[in-house]
Design an enzyme around this catalytic site. Structure first.
Site, PDB file in Angstrom:
ATOM      1  N   PRO A   2      -4.653  -0.807   6.646  1.00  0.00           N
ATOM      2  CA  PRO A   2      -4.764   0.647   6.696  1.00  0.00           C
ATOM      3  C   PRO A   2      -3.743   1.356   5.801  1.00  0.00           C
ATOM      4  O   PRO A   2      -2.546   1.103   5.888  1.00  0.00           O
ATOM      5  CB  PRO A   2      -4.505   0.968   8.172  1.00  0.00           C
ATOM      6  N   GLU A   3      -4.238   2.202   4.916  1.00  0.00           N
ATOM      7  CA  GLU A   3      -3.388   3.059   4.095  1.00  0.00           C
ATOM      8  C   GLU A   3      -3.969   4.467   4.156  1.00  0.00           C
ATOM      9  O   GLU A   3      -4.841   4.743   4.988  1.00  0.00           O
ATOM     10  CB  GLU A   3      -3.286   2.502   2.670  1.00  0.00           C
ATOM     11  N   LYS A  51      -0.498   8.524   6.480  1.00  0.00           N
ATOM     12  CA  LYS A  51      -1.024   7.431   7.297  1.00  0.00           C
ATOM     13  C   LYS A  51      -1.131   7.812   8.777  1.00  0.00           C
ATOM     14  O   LYS A  51      -1.421   6.952   9.619  1.00  0.00           O
ATOM     15  CB  LYS A  51      -0.131   6.197   7.154  1.00  0.00           C
TER      16      LYS A  51
END
Length: 261
Positions: A2-3, A51
């Protein structure tokens, strides 16, 4: 991994399903919030900030309620499906369940899950959001240039300077700009780095599979990340792997020793 692009896409899915809807069911599966129940509250908005993901709420009287704040970290994900659909991850991985009359949203293995009375103030330390409506390239450039001796690979990951870049994008940005992640900020074209960062995240914000090469085949999506020992797509030199950062916080980096100087 996840970014910023992953969180942006998750917020978009949640927004489509929940925004403007009244929650009919709410369950926090973390001890700290085990007794919190937002059933009857209205989801007034869903947004990403780098994020971080925020679900804004209003109580049945229309008053602002705490926002649900989450960070995916390494393993987290938000799944959205029709009420009654089978979950795609084990139930014991769920950290929060939100349900309307039509849709259900489940946060699995969230690295951070908490409530923020003033989310904008709590996240004010973040740098400009690469995918935000208020994106400010000049401010991002100013913040990064204020660290002239720092390695550009570390500066790109510092969310206080510019929010949204993670390790995959860090490696790919450095490759595309032709610099090693260990290069000091003072020796780097910072505006170019910022422009490439924005372009890569923006182009990936709605993709189901991240790609920095423009290719969609599973083995063709990145230039260097995860490709140790494979041939550089440009010069055929073997891609190398190293580590960058202080002991205990160092992260893996991938690079081409020929294309990156």
């Amino acid at each position: 991994m996840p970014e910023g692009d992953t969180v942006y896409a998750a917020a978009d899915r949640l927004r489509r399903a929940l925004a403007g809807q009244v929650l009919t069911y709410c369950q926090f599966r973390v001890p700290r919030y085990a007794t919190v129940d937002f059933a009857g509250h209205t989801v007034t908005g869903v947004r990403s900030r780098g994020k971080h993901l925020l679900i804004d709420l209003a109580d049945p009287q229309g008053n602002r309620a705490p926002s649900i704040h989450s960070h995916l970290k390494m393993e987290g994900a938000w799944h959205v499906h029709r009420v009654g659909a089978r979950w795609r991850r084990p139930g014991h991985h769920a950290r929060i369940v939100l349900r309307t009359s039509t849709y259900e949203a489940v946060g699995f293995e969230l690295g951070i899950l908490d409530l923020l009375d003033d989310p904008d103030a709590a996240l004010s330390y973040l740098g400009p959001d690469l995918l935000g409506d208020d994106w400010d390239a000049e401010e991002a450039i100013r913040r990064i240039r204020a660290r002239p001796a720092e390695a550009i690979g570390l500066a790109l990951l510092d969310q206080r300077l510019m929010a949204g870049v993670g390790n995959v994008f860090r490696c790919e940005i450095c490759y595309l700009r032709g610099v090693l992640p260990t290069t000091p900020v003072a020796d780097v074209d910072v505006p170019g780095m910022v422009e490439t960062s924005r372009k890569l995240l923006w182009n990936n914000r709605t993709r189901t599979a991240r790609s920095t090469t423009g290719q969609t085949a599973p083995n063709a999506r990145t230039w260097v990340y995860g490709r140790r020992g494979q041939l550089c797509r440009r010069c055929a030199t073997l891609i190398e792997r190293g580590f960058l950062g202080d002991e205990g916080t160092e992260r893996v980096i991938y690079f081409c020793p020929t294309c990156q100087r």
